[in-house]
Design a protein around this motif. Structure first.
Motif, PDB file in Angstrom:
ATOM      1  N   CYS B 276       4.790  -2.419   0.819  1.00  0.00           N
ATOM      2  CA  CYS B 276       4.509  -1.353  -0.151  1.00  0.00           C
ATOM      3  C   CYS B 276       3.065  -0.870  -0.082  1.00  0.00           C
ATOM      4  N   LEU B 277       2.278  -1.344   0.857  1.00  0.00           N
ATOM      5  CA  LEU B 277       0.855  -0.999   0.927  1.00  0.00           C
ATOM      6  C   LEU B 277       0.651   0.517   0.794  1.00  0.00           C
ATOM      7  N   THR B 278      -0.202   0.904  -0.131  1.00  0.00           N
ATOM      8  CA  THR B 278      -0.373   2.317  -0.471  1.00  0.00           C
ATOM      9  C   THR B 278      -1.860   2.642  -0.523  1.00  0.00           C
ATOM     10  N   CYS B 302      -6.838   0.624  -0.510  1.00  0.00           N
ATOM     11  CA  CYS B 302      -5.384   0.510  -0.552  1.00  0.00           C
ATOM     12  C   CYS B 302      -5.038  -0.658  -1.467  1.00  0.00           C
TER      13      CYS B 302
END
Lengths: 347, 319
Positions: B276-278, B302
């Motif tokens: 899910c790294l955003t 992030c």
């Protein structure tokens, strides 16, 4: 049980030469749980239809070609490329409903693609961009292999190249450098795109004998992965530049290109079509053959680990599996796949 | 922690009663990092005190930064240190700029500055003016002699756009209810910076008049920052859109985003796999994952929305 396969997708059915013009060239494929017949008409046009006569389910791939049509060699029924029955010997008219489901096909970049959804929904813009063995600027050699596993495991394998350090220790690996890469994946509508450099590593094992032991290299990786499981990669070997970030700056030694399409046959088996080679610019005598053999050896390494994994997963179907730091790529690819499958199957 | 940048004080100027501005240039003479209006820098002051100051000059000028500082005799000592102990020619260390108070995309901006809150608002005004965007600025001070940057505010660029409101002159009183009352204007965004009482006054008026949160932006001098580990509520803005998603106390960011129709791939839901790294474009996450290294966490560019939260009231994500 949730649906396993995406319907509205192009699946690779092989290399273009896999389906020839000869009378016996009735090619049987199993794709996403369905049996297909592929053949070329007298004009060379590609036809894909269900490999099952609607009479008593005989495989049409055991039949024979007649012009643009195929005849079932059990009771002689003749089907056009649209799958509609043209004639039943001994009957004035074919009975109602005598038709075989036909599928949309497309040939691109040396591959044959079949759309497993409704033919009218086939969208050729969804076919992945690939490196073609027929590109004059490339010298690629193609092959295929069958692996007894679920294609989701193959997706996870391709979306996380840290396994190169371990599975491919004898071929592409020879360093644990791949295991310390934490790529940032760029999300796409139907997959991910990933770029990174594996820095300052010894030569991959398959070329290690060509260089001094202390030689160090940077490998620049660019991967595009799309559903169901297409893996297109440019993999460049540079002399190590000693830098810590940015693109590899050292002299380019080998500029390699690979296109890989994984097609699930059914729940537990897949067909894997792949090519690898170099740009004609960086090719040198013998390298294409070395790469061809190394690639096949490497995929046997994958086959061994994936089939072993499959056996254990079947033995321990309810056993929990833990996640590690290398699961971001697999997580993103499988998430995209599940989302598209769910959208096709509203609850 | 990001690396410190050595800067030289090129100029120190009295701007108003108790307010001085400092022009900072890179000690090695090269350009400073690019910044956007609303950004602040950490300044390391004599005595190893670190304070945040908004940049207030035109953002196009990367040769120099300008900060404005109010000498707060009741404060914790940072403003006294810089007023009393820093002179032109001195060198200081600053952090790269960080923007927790960015300008949105709008047709018109209403800028409200209270006291020393003028500094980020002035940078916004320079930017909007240079772009030719419509804006009005309301600058509230206790008395006219405390209004800083009079030369810039009185210039042709801002003619007819700046209203000065002085507490000691009832004729100039700010009637914020009249300004914000009626129907909130689509495409108009409000920006507020100043002391808490002033901010609450403007923000309450905006709320009462029904302005949506997504059109109201503010920065407090001392933001009510969460402590690491608290599961408090925060907001997530989406860069390039006017969407602001509320993450409720105890709710995960990824669930709040999904409920708002923003789907981010997720797998382990415990901060291990990194699926899910955003990307973060603004705000400071409260990193609670095992995926990012300490250095990656410190970069704050992030986060993993499956388990991580926010230390600032608002995060801006890039999707």
């Amino acid at each position: 049980m949730a649906e396993t396969f995406l319907k509205n997708a192009w699946y690779c059915a092989g290399w273009r030469d896999d389906v020839g013009l000869g009378q016996k060239d009735l090619v049987e494929r199993r794709i996403a749980g369905q049996s297909l017949l592929l053949y070329r008409t007298a004009e060379g046009a590609l036809v894909a239809m269900e490999d099952r006569c609607p009479h008593r389910s005989a495989p049409l791939s055991l039949g024979r070609k007649e012009g643009d049509a195929v005849r079932c060699m059990y009771h002689g029924m003749l089907f056009g490329p649209d799958g509609i029955c043209r004639a039943v010997p001994g009957m004035a008219q074919p009975p109602e409903g005598a038709r075989v489901p036909a599928f949309a096909t497309c040939e691109k970049d040396g591959w044959i693609w079949v759309w497993m959804g409704k033919p009218e929904d086939a969208d050729e813009s969804l076919i992945c961009e690939a490196y073609s063995p027929y590109d004059p600027d490339l010298n690629l050699r193609a092959n295929s292999i069958r692996i007894e596993t679920n294609y989701r495991q193959e997706i996870a394998n391709l979306a996380d190249l840290s396994h190169i350090s371990w599975v491919h220790d004898e071929t592409f690996g020879g360093t644990d450098g791949w295991a310390f890469i934490k790529p940032r994946h760029k999300r796409q509508a139907r997959g991910i795109e990933t770029r990174y450099v594996v820095r300052d590593i010894p030569s991959p094992r398959f070329t290690a004998h060509m260089f001094p032991k202390e030689a160090r290299f940077d490998i620049q990786v660019h991967v595009r992965l799309t559903v169901p499981c297409n893996f297109i990669m440019n993999f460049r070997i540079h002399e190590a530049d000693g830098l810590e970030s940015g693109d590899a700056q050292g002299a380019l030694l080998l500029d390699t290109y690979t296109s890989q399409a994984v097609t699930p046959r059914d729940e537990g088996t897949l067909d894997y079509y792949f090519s690898w080679g170099t740009s004609t610019e960086t090719e040198f005598p013998g390298v294409i053959d070395l790469m061809y053999r190394t690639n096949f050896d490497a995929f046997l390494e994958d086959k061994r680990i994936l089939e072993g994994q499959r056996r254990r997963q079947l033995e321990y179907p309810d056993a929990p599996q833990i996640d590690i730091v290398h699961d971001a790529g697999p997580g993103q690819m499988l998430w995209v796949l599940d989302k598209l499958i769910a959208a096709e199957n509203p609850a | 922690m990001s690396e410190w940048i050595a800067v030289r004080v090129a100029e120190k100027r009295d701007e108003a009663r108790d307010i001085a501005s400092f022009v900072l240039e890179k000690a090695d003479g090269t350009d400073l990092p690019h910044w956007e209006p609303g950004a602040h820098v950490d300044v390391r002051l004599p005595g190893d005190i670190v304070r945040q100051y908004s940049l207030c000059g035109p953002a196009v000028d990367t040769r120099r930064y300008r900060i404005g500082v109010l000498r707060d005799s009741a404060g914790r000592g940072g403003s006294r240190a810089i007023h009393d102990d820093v002179a032109a020619g001195d060198t200081l260390s600053i952090s790269p700029p960080r923007n927790l108070f960015p300008l949105d995309v709008q047709e018109q901006a209403l800028l409200f500055a209270g006291g020393i809150g003028i500094t980020p608002i002035l940078a916004m005004a320079h930017h909007l003016s240079a772009k030719g965007d419509r804006f009005d600025m309301h600058y509230c001070v206790r008395s006219a002699d405390r209004a800083a940057f009079a030369d810039q505010l009185g210039g042709d660029d801002f003619a007819g756009r700046v209203s000065l409101h002085c507490d000691d002159d009832p004729d100039t009183r700010l009637d914020v209810d009249a300004l914000l009352g009626g129907t909130p204007v689509v495409g108009t965004h409000i920006y507020v910076c100043g002391p808490d009482g002033f901010m609450d006054h403007v923000l309450n008026a905006a709320k009462k008049a029904g302005w949506p949160d997504s059109q109201v932006h503010f920065e407090r001098f001392s933001a009510p920052v969460s402590q690491p580990g608290e599961d408090g509520a925060f907001k997530i803005a989406v860069e390039g859109s006017d969407r602001v998603i509320e993450v409720a106390a105890g709710q995960s960011a990824i669930d709040a985003l999904a409920a708002a129709g923003i789907e981010i791939p997720v797998s382990c839901e415990q901060g291990i796999c990194g699926t899910c790294l955003t990307d973060i474009a603004g705000g400071i996450p409260d990193h609670r994952d095992m995926f990012l290294s300490d250095a990656e966490k410190a970069a704050n560019d992030c986060f993993t929305p499956c388990c991580s939260r926010a230390l600032t009231p608002r995060l801006t994500i890039r999707i």
